[in-house]
Design a protein around this motif. Structure first.
Motif, short mmCIF file in Angstrom:
data_model
loop_
_atom_site.label_atom_id
_atom_site.label_comp_id
_atom_site.label_asym_id
_atom_site.label_seq_id
_atom_site.Cartn_x
_atom_site.Cartn_y
_atom_site.Cartn_z
N MET A 177 0.84 -1.19 0.00
CA MET A 177 0.00 0.00 0.00
C MET A 177 0.88 1.25 0.00
O MET A 177 1.86 1.32 0.73
CB MET A 177 -0.90 0.01 1.24
N PRO A 178 0.53 2.25 -0.80
CA PRO A 178 1.31 3.49 -0.79
C PRO A 178 1.08 4.28 0.50
O PRO A 178 0.04 4.13 1.15
CB PRO A 178 0.75 4.25 -2.00
N CYS A 179 2.05 5.11 0.85
CA CYS A 179 1.92 5.95 2.05
C CYS A 179 1.94 7.42 1.65
O CYS A 179 2.44 8.27 2.40
CB CYS A 179 3.05 5.65 3.03
N GLU A 202 -3.36 8.60 -0.43
CA GLU A 202 -3.78 7.46 0.39
C GLU A 202 -4.09 7.91 1.82
O GLU A 202 -5.02 7.40 2.45
CB GLU A 202 -2.69 6.38 0.39
N GLN A 203 -3.32 8.86 2.32
CA GLN A 203 -3.60 9.38 3.66
C GLN A 203 -4.96 10.08 3.69
O GLN A 203 -5.72 9.93 4.66
CB GLN A 203 -2.49 10.34 4.10
N GLY A 209 -1.24 -1.49 13.30
CA GLY A 209 -1.44 -1.10 11.91
C GLY A 209 -2.12 0.25 11.84
O GLY A 209 -3.09 0.44 11.12
N THR A 210 -1.58 1.20 12.58
CA THR A 210 -2.26 2.48 12.79
C THR A 210 -2.35 3.35 11.54
O THR A 210 -3.20 4.22 11.45
CB THR A 210 -1.56 3.27 13.92
N GLY A 211 -1.45 3.12 10.56
CA GLY A 211 -1.47 3.97 9.37
C GLY A 211 -1.18 5.41 9.74
O GLY A 211 -0.28 5.69 10.55
N PRO A 212 -1.95 6.37 9.22
CA PRO A 212 -1.75 7.78 9.59
C PRO A 212 -2.18 8.09 11.02
O PRO A 212 -1.98 9.21 11.48
CB PRO A 212 -2.63 8.54 8.59
N GLY A 213 -2.80 7.13 11.71
CA GLY A 213 -3.08 7.31 13.13
C GLY A 213 -4.36 8.02 13.48
O GLY A 213 -4.50 8.52 14.60
N ALA A 220 5.12 1.28 8.24
CA ALA A 220 5.43 2.33 7.26
C ALA A 220 5.48 3.69 7.94
O ALA A 220 4.96 3.89 9.04
CB ALA A 220 4.38 2.34 6.15
N VAL A 221 6.12 4.64 7.27
CA VAL A 221 6.23 6.01 7.77
C VAL A 221 5.13 6.85 7.14
O VAL A 221 5.03 6.94 5.91
CB VAL A 221 7.61 6.61 7.44
N TRP A 222 4.30 7.48 7.98
CA TRP A 222 3.21 8.32 7.52
C TRP A 222 3.42 9.76 7.98
O TRP A 222 4.26 10.02 8.84
CB TRP A 222 1.87 7.80 8.05
#
Length: 359
Positions: free
Chosen positions: A1-3, A7-8, A42-46, A67-69
């Motif tokens: 998945m792109p970051c 996507e955010q 798996g928080t993603g952008p949080g 990944a870094v968001w």
């Protein structure tokens, strides 16, 4: 998945859909003054983590992702929320499937089955874990061993997750297709929960009608969607991480030791076909999210793993996605031509389980 930023932004929309589906609630569990630590796995952008920290300031909230968001953008919405962010790849069981295994799996695979059923097939990671468990383990060094050095002895790192303390709630959302070995994931979640703590998993299904359901229709009305759906399901299966909510089957939690396992279901419309204003609002948001997620979800799977017949090119994926978007807009306008009273919906669900206080 792109970051990336698109996507955010899409995940921000998706967060609002989850929130509206639960009528403004962030969780189906009960948060009390005794809730000390909360983990968003798996928080993603949080977005969920920040919202929980803002609503429950007495609790320590930890968000972990591989990944870094752009977390600063998320935190700017709630500057008083305090979240501890960690970057870690928790997939300690990831195993690439063997070619012969992939061929066998695809021969047995029915993409139209109920994806909420447990274990579409044994994952490669599970098979290799079983094999390794049956092998004889190497004996540790002892003081009589010439290679044993008492002064340089360090504790052996044990496999699994290593958090500084246990949690009272561990939360996951939209994690289908992430792990290859879900039994191990739930074992680790159980291990990292405090006695009496809860796990909560949220996700949704967007299934296509099967050939049996389409009986009597000469031609499937949305061929691009059908082609993309079949392709990505086959690709995910070949990757060893099948897409579907089978990983939320109650027996996964029960086998790990969880009690009081319960599931909450909410149907979410796709599009603005409902008459109810609130449902139209959530349907519009989710439709935009669905349209924007296609390339993010499909591109890598189809260009790396491909379907049962071939590896797709980037151009093929993008062209089919554009056709699919037009079909989604048509499908989301309202009830289909078969006389049904409802339009296209996604099934959202939340499953929770509790670790015994005596564990």
């Amino acid at each position: 998945m792109p970051c990336d930023q698109p996507e955010q932004d899409r995940l921000a929309l998706q967060h609002q859909v989850y929130l509206l589906a639960l009528k403004g609630k962030l969780t189906t569990t009960r948060i009390t003054s005794a809730t000390r630590r909360i983990l968003d796995l798996g928080t993603g952008p949080g977005y969920w983590a920040v919202a929980m920290a803002q609503q429950y300031p007495h609790a320590e909230v930890v968000g972990v992702d591989m990944a870094v968001w752009d977390i600063e953008t998320t935190e700017a919405v709630a500057p008083n929320a305090r979240v501890t962010w960690e970057i870690d790849d928790l997939d300690v069981w990831g195993v690439e499937p063997e070619l012969d295994d992939v061929t066998l799996r695809l021969e047995r695979y029915n993409p139209y089955r109920d994806h909420a059923n447990r274990e579409p097939l044994d994952s490669p990671a599970k098979q290799k874990t079983k094999a390794s468990d049956s092998q004889t383990h190497t004996q540790p060094h002892t003081p009589s061993d010439p290679s044993f050095d008492l002064y340089s002895l360090e504790p052996e790192v044990q496999p699994g997750w290593h958090f500084s303390d246990t949690f009272d709630l561990i939360h996951m959302r939209s994690m289908k297709g992430v792990f290859a070995y879900w039994e191990g994931v739930y074992d680790e979640i159980y291990k990292n929960l405090s006695p009496g703590g809860w796990v909560e998993i949220a996700d949704y299904d967007m299934t296509m009608p099967s050939l049996e359901e389409m009986a009597g229709i000469e031609e499937f009305p949305f061929p691009a969607l059908r082609k993309l759906y079949l392709g990505v399901m086959q690709a995910s299966f070949k990757s060893g991480r099948p897409i579907g909510t089978y990983y939320m089957h109650p027996t996964y939690l029960e086998d790990a030791g969880f009690k009081d396992v319960q599931t909450t279901y909410v149907n979410v419309p796709i599009g603005q076909w409902p008459e109810d204003e609130e449902q139209r609002k959530i349907g519009k948001l989710f439709l935009v999210s669905v349209m924007e997620m296609l390339e993010a979800n499909l591109l890598r799977l189809l260009t790396v793993w491909g379907d049962a017949e071939k590896i797709w090119s980037v151009e093929e994926v993008k062209d089919e996605i554009e056709r699919g978007k037009k079909e989604i807009l048509e499908w989301s306008r309202g009830p289909d031509r078969q006389g049904k009273t409802e339009g296209w919906c996604a099934s959202f669900k939340w499953i929770v389980g509790r670790k015994s206080k005596n564990a």
